[in-house]
Motif scaffolding. Structure first.
Motif, PDB file in Angstrom:
ATOM      1  N   TRP A   1      -0.091  16.559   4.524  1.00 25.39           N
ATOM      2  CA  TRP A   1       0.706  17.863   4.302  1.00 25.39           C
ATOM      3  C   TRP A   1       0.055  18.911   3.858  1.00 25.39           C
ATOM      4  CZ3 TRP A   1       2.730  20.862   0.337  1.00 25.39           C
ATOM      5  CH2 TRP A   1       3.974  21.259   0.529  1.00 25.39           C
ATOM      6  N   ALA A   2      -0.757  18.731   2.868  1.00 23.06           N
ATOM      7  CA  ALA A   2      -1.654  20.004   2.191  1.00 23.06           C
ATOM      8  C   ALA A   2      -2.791  20.498   3.109  1.00 23.06           C
ATOM      9  CB  ALA A   2      -2.205  19.322   0.777  1.00 23.06           C
ATOM     10  N   LEU A   3      -3.294  19.763   3.828  1.00 23.97           N
ATOM     11  CA  LEU A   3      -4.207  20.212   5.005  1.00 23.97           C
ATOM     12  C   LEU A   3      -3.530  21.001   5.918  1.00 23.97           C
ATOM     13  CD1 LEU A   3      -6.753  16.995   5.166  1.00 23.97           C
ATOM     14  CD2 LEU A   3      -7.415  19.380   4.292  1.00 23.97           C
ATOM     15  N   GLU A   4      -2.625  20.703   6.413  1.00 27.71           N
ATOM     16  CA  GLU A   4      -1.668  21.307   7.487  1.00 27.71           C
ATOM     17  C   GLU A   4      -1.216  22.629   6.696  1.00 27.71           C
ATOM     18  OE1 GLU A   4       1.391  18.775   9.104  1.00 27.71           O
ATOM     19  OE2 GLU A   4      -0.232  17.527  10.326  1.00 27.71           O
ATOM     20  N   ARG A   5      -1.086  22.854   5.328  1.00 26.61           N
ATOM     21  CA  ARG A   5      -0.789  24.227   5.094  1.00 26.61           C
ATOM     22  C   ARG A   5      -1.974  24.975   4.486  1.00 26.61           C
ATOM     23  NH1 ARG A   5       2.721  21.009   5.509  1.00 26.61           N
ATOM     24  NH2 ARG A   5       5.063  21.328   5.702  1.00 26.61           N
ATOM     25  N   GLY A   6      -3.324  24.572   4.851  1.00 30.82           N
ATOM     26  CA  GLY A   6      -4.520  25.055   4.589  1.00 30.82           C
ATOM     27  C   GLY A   6      -4.950  25.114   3.230  1.00 30.82           C
ATOM     28  N   LEU A   7      -4.453  24.059   2.326  1.00 33.52           N
ATOM     29  CA  LEU A   7      -4.823  23.924   1.212  1.00 33.52           C
ATOM     30  C   LEU A   7      -6.306  22.841   1.034  1.00 33.52           C
ATOM     31  CD1 LEU A   7      -1.469  23.016  -0.490  1.00 33.52           C
ATOM     32  CD2 LEU A   7      -2.448  25.304  -0.279  1.00 33.52           C
ATOM     33  N   SER A   8      -6.761  23.044  -0.137  1.00 32.73           N
ATOM     34  CA  SER A   8      -8.387  22.479  -0.158  1.00 32.73           C
ATOM     35  C   SER A   8      -8.353  21.634  -1.254  1.00 32.73           C
ATOM     36  CB  SER A   8      -9.295  23.478  -0.512  1.00 32.73           C
ATOM     37  OG  SER A   8      -9.153  24.231  -1.651  1.00 32.73           O
ATOM     38  N   THR A   9      -7.055  21.495  -2.226  1.00 29.19           N
ATOM     39  CA  THR A   9      -7.356  20.652  -3.320  1.00 29.19           C
ATOM     40  C   THR A   9      -5.969  20.020  -3.862  1.00 29.19           C
ATOM     41  OG1 THR A   9      -9.369  21.828  -4.224  1.00 29.19           O
ATOM     42  CG2 THR A   9      -8.224  20.442  -5.727  1.00 29.19           C
ATOM     43  N   ILE A  10      -5.690  18.893  -4.350  1.00 24.31           N
ATOM     44  CA  ILE A  10      -4.734  18.448  -4.738  1.00 24.31           C
ATOM     45  C   ILE A  10      -5.004  17.969  -6.333  1.00 24.31           C
ATOM     46  CG2 ILE A  10      -2.948  16.781  -5.049  1.00 24.31           C
ATOM     47  CD1 ILE A  10      -3.266  16.408  -1.824  1.00 24.31           C
ATOM     48  N   THR A  11      -4.219  18.437  -7.259  1.00 23.92           N
ATOM     49  CA  THR A  11      -4.573  17.873  -8.506  1.00 23.92           C
ATOM     50  C   THR A  11      -3.444  16.992  -9.191  1.00 23.92           C
ATOM     51  OG1 THR A  11      -3.553  19.915  -9.435  1.00 23.92           O
ATOM     52  CG2 THR A  11      -5.768  20.094  -9.082  1.00 23.92           C
ATOM     53  N   TRP A  12      -3.548  16.315 -10.004  1.00 28.98           N
ATOM     54  CA  TRP A  12      -2.818  15.565 -10.818  1.00 28.98           C
ATOM     55  C   TRP A  12      -3.100  14.900 -12.275  1.00 28.98           C
ATOM     56  CZ3 TRP A  12      -4.910  13.703  -6.290  1.00 28.98           C
ATOM     57  CH2 TRP A  12      -5.502  12.468  -6.663  1.00 28.98           C
ATOM     58  N   THR A  13      -2.238  14.582 -13.024  1.00 31.01           N
ATOM     59  CA  THR A  13      -2.823  13.920 -14.304  1.00 31.01           C
ATOM     60  C   THR A  13      -2.297  12.455 -14.284  1.00 31.01           C
ATOM     61  OG1 THR A  13      -0.792  14.554 -15.591  1.00 31.01           O
ATOM     62  CG2 THR A  13      -2.531  16.164 -15.650  1.00 31.01           C
ATOM     63  N   PHE A  14      -3.170  11.789 -15.061  1.00 33.29           N
ATOM     64  CA  PHE A  14      -2.839  10.264 -15.333  1.00 33.29           C
ATOM     65  C   PHE A  14      -3.173   9.801 -16.611  1.00 33.29           C
ATOM     66  CE2 PHE A  14      -7.164   9.516 -14.374  1.00 33.29           C
ATOM     67  CZ  PHE A  14      -7.584   8.243 -14.929  1.00 33.29           C
ATOM     68  N   ASP A  15      -2.775   8.746 -17.017  1.00 35.11           N
ATOM     69  CA  ASP A  15      -3.144   8.083 -18.468  1.00 35.11           C
ATOM     70  C   ASP A  15      -4.499   7.432 -18.206  1.00 35.11           C
ATOM     71  OD1 ASP A  15      -3.357   6.570 -20.532  1.00 35.11           O
ATOM     72  OD2 ASP A  15      -1.210   5.929 -20.614  1.00 35.11           O
ATOM     73  N   PRO A  16      -5.308   7.715 -18.772  1.00 34.68           N
ATOM     74  CA  PRO A  16      -6.787   7.339 -18.558  1.00 34.68           C
ATOM     75  C   PRO A  16      -6.826   5.775 -19.128  1.00 34.68           C
ATOM     76  CG  PRO A  16      -6.846   9.091 -20.527  1.00 34.68           C
ATOM     77  CD  PRO A  16      -5.332   8.859 -19.729  1.00 34.68           C
TER      78      PRO A  16
ATOM     79  N   HIS B   1       0.800  -1.195   0.038  1.00 28.87           N
ATOM     80  CA  HIS B   1       0.057   0.072  -0.029  1.00 28.87           C
ATOM     81  C   HIS B   1       0.923   1.344   0.160  1.00 28.87           C
ATOM     82  CE1 HIS B   1      -3.384  -2.663   0.805  1.00 28.87           C
ATOM     83  NE2 HIS B   1      -2.954  -2.976   1.649  1.00 28.87           N
ATOM     84  N   VAL B   2       2.062   1.247  -0.595  1.00 25.05           N
ATOM     85  CA  VAL B   2       2.910   2.516  -0.537  1.00 25.05           C
ATOM     86  C   VAL B   2       2.618   3.600  -1.284  1.00 25.05           C
ATOM     87  CG1 VAL B   2       5.144   3.299  -1.190  1.00 25.05           C
ATOM     88  CG2 VAL B   2       4.981   0.995  -0.318  1.00 25.05           C
ATOM     89  N   GLY B   3       1.845   3.106  -2.625  1.00 21.64           N
ATOM     90  CA  GLY B   3       1.258   4.397  -3.126  1.00 21.64           C
ATOM     91  C   GLY B   3       0.268   5.112  -2.355  1.00 21.64           C
ATOM     92  N   TYR B   4      -0.799   4.270  -1.736  1.00 18.98           N
ATOM     93  CA  TYR B   4      -1.864   4.876  -0.868  1.00 18.98           C
ATOM     94  C   TYR B   4      -1.311   5.792   0.303  1.00 18.98           C
ATOM     95  CZ  TYR B   4      -6.248   5.107   1.736  1.00 18.98           C
ATOM     96  OH  TYR B   4      -7.242   5.351   2.653  1.00 18.98           O
ATOM     97  N   LEU B   5      -0.504   5.131   0.755  1.00 22.00           N
ATOM     98  CA  LEU B   5       0.495   5.738   2.301  1.00 22.00           C
ATOM     99  C   LEU B   5       0.820   7.143   1.625  1.00 22.00           C
ATOM    100  CD1 LEU B   5       1.676   2.754   4.001  1.00 22.00           C
ATOM    101  CD2 LEU B   5      -0.203   4.040   4.856  1.00 22.00           C
ATOM    102  N   LEU B   6       1.431   7.198   0.546  1.00 19.76           N
ATOM    103  CA  LEU B   6       2.187   8.533  -0.012  1.00 19.76           C
ATOM    104  C   LEU B   6       1.207   9.473  -0.238  1.00 19.76           C
ATOM    105  CD1 LEU B   6       4.729   7.085  -2.634  1.00 19.76           C
ATOM    106  CD2 LEU B   6       5.284   8.637  -0.821  1.00 19.76           C
ATOM    107  N   LYS B   7       0.031   9.061  -0.866  1.00 14.39           N
ATOM    108  CA  LYS B   7      -1.033  10.039  -1.100  1.00 14.39           C
ATOM    109  C   LYS B   7      -1.868  10.352   0.177  1.00 14.39           C
ATOM    110  CE  LYS B   7      -2.004  11.208  -4.684  1.00 14.39           C
ATOM    111  NZ  LYS B   7      -1.557  12.215  -5.491  1.00 14.39           N
ATOM    112  N   MET B   8      -1.814   9.677   1.099  1.00 13.37           N
ATOM    113  CA  MET B   8      -2.344  10.095   2.527  1.00 13.37           C
ATOM    114  C   MET B   8      -1.410  11.189   3.121  1.00 13.37           C
ATOM    115  SD  MET B   8      -5.409   8.749   2.916  1.00 13.37           S
ATOM    116  CE  MET B   8      -5.397   9.143   1.143  1.00 13.37           C
ATOM    117  N   HIS B   9      -0.095  10.721   3.067  1.00 14.93           N
ATOM    118  CA  HIS B   9       0.896  11.850   3.722  1.00 14.93           C
ATOM    119  C   HIS B   9       0.817  13.196   2.845  1.00 14.93           C
ATOM    120  CE1 HIS B   9       4.904  13.376   4.299  1.00 14.93           C
ATOM    121  NE2 HIS B   9       4.810  12.836   5.456  1.00 14.93           N
ATOM    122  N   GLN B  10       0.627  12.831   1.534  1.00 11.80           N
ATOM    123  CA  GLN B  10       0.608  14.379   0.886  1.00 11.80           C
ATOM    124  C   GLN B  10      -0.544  15.051   1.080  1.00 11.80           C
ATOM    125  OE1 GLN B  10      -0.570  14.378  -3.826  1.00 11.80           O
ATOM    126  NE2 GLN B  10       1.722  14.471  -3.679  1.00 11.80           N
ATOM    127  N   ARG B  11      -1.976  14.198   1.298  1.00  9.15           N
ATOM    128  CA  ARG B  11      -3.107  14.856   1.706  1.00  9.15           C
ATOM    129  C   ARG B  11      -2.873  15.591   3.055  1.00  9.15           C
ATOM    130  NH1 ARG B  11      -8.720  13.502   0.794  1.00  9.15           N
ATOM    131  NH2 ARG B  11      -9.941  14.127   2.707  1.00  9.15           N
TER     132      ARG B  11
END
Length: 281
Positions: free
Chosen positions: A111-126, A99-109
């Protein structure tokens, strides 16, 4: 509240921010292992990672014991003070099944919340089914726009030389995480209930988009290959046909405003769009 999220450790996985040149060089090797790019066209360099980290952006690595097994890089984006754009996230073979990918996104989430951010964006190959499932079903992010050949020629093995089409994801951090992440659902049942398929793939080697089937009132099913990366290696012409068919089918469905459709992704490898207006909040 601390502005630094600190390490996150779950099942022997520890995630922490990286800043030293040695750590960043190791992170570059992780990305090389995942994407296998042309050495002259790496997606990011050590100097850029150092600059991003030093200026307060997000550069983090996932460790299993003393070994780096994945990482993620993101930077502040517009609207200023509200959004973070996640540029690259990769996990090596060592990190799979943990679950490394999931844990990275949770950490990133966090991190962003603690800086007062409301949205994370990214692109991916559909076309990559496992990433669509992870982004839409597991994380609850929303696809908002389709971009043709977003990066131009990438020159890495994973892309297989195809156009770098991408879908932009938007992850609202103020909303709760999804409770149901199994991605279950029967495509046959959906079609029996009146949903339409936007791609005819009775011949898997020659998928055909069908715009004429899509109406504002209809739910729409859009299939993708179960493993397009293997297809690119073994049957590149088929993969190229799927790129064009998905582009034609998916891009008209990702609209904004009053006609926005709800989107989910099934484990069977299908996007499912609700009727026009079902995605308006």
């Amino acid at each position: 509240m601390s502005l630094s999220p600190g390490p996150v450790a779950v099942r022997e996985v520890e995630i922490r921010e990286l800043s030293s040149p040695d750590e960043l060089e190791e992170l570059i090797r992780i990305f090389d292992d995942v994407w296998r790019p042309d050495p002259t066209r790496r997606p990011v360099g050590v100097d850029m990672l150092r600059a991003l980290s030093h200026s307060g952006n997000y550069v983090a690595g996932a460790f299993i014991g003393d070994h780096l097994a994945g990482g993620s890089v993101a930077f502040f984006s517009s609207p200023a003070g509200e959004s973070l754009h996640s540029h690259i996230t990769g996990v090596t073979r060592r990190g799979r099944g943990r679950h490394v990918g999931y844990l990275l996104k949770m950490h990133q989430r966090r991190w962003a919340l603690e800086r007062g951010l409301s949205t994370i964006t990214w692109t991916f190959d559909p076309l990559v089914a496992r990433n669509a499932y992870f982004n839409i079903t597991k994380l609850g992010a929303t696809p908002t726009h389709y971009y043709e050949d977003f990066y131009g020629e990438l020159g890495d093995e994973l892309s297989g030389g195809s156009d770098s089409d991408r879908v932009l994801m938007s992850w609202s951090l103020r909303e709760p995480m999804p409770e149901n992440t199994d991605g279950a659902g029967s495509v046959e049942a959906l079609l029996a209930e009146g949903a339409v398929s936007a791609i005819d793939h009775s011949d898997r080697a020659r998928p055909l988009p069908h715009h004429d089937r899509v109406t504002p009132e209809a739910s729409v099913v859009v299939p993708v290959p179960r493993d397009v990366e293997a297809m690119r290696a073994a049957h590149p012409l088929e993969a190229a046909r799927w790129r064009l068919a998905l582009r034609d089918a998916l891009s008209p469905l990702l609209v904004d405003g009053a006609s926005r459709r709800s989107v989910r992704f099934l484990r069977s490898g299908h996007y499912v769009f609700g009727p026009a207006g079902s995605g308006v909040r």
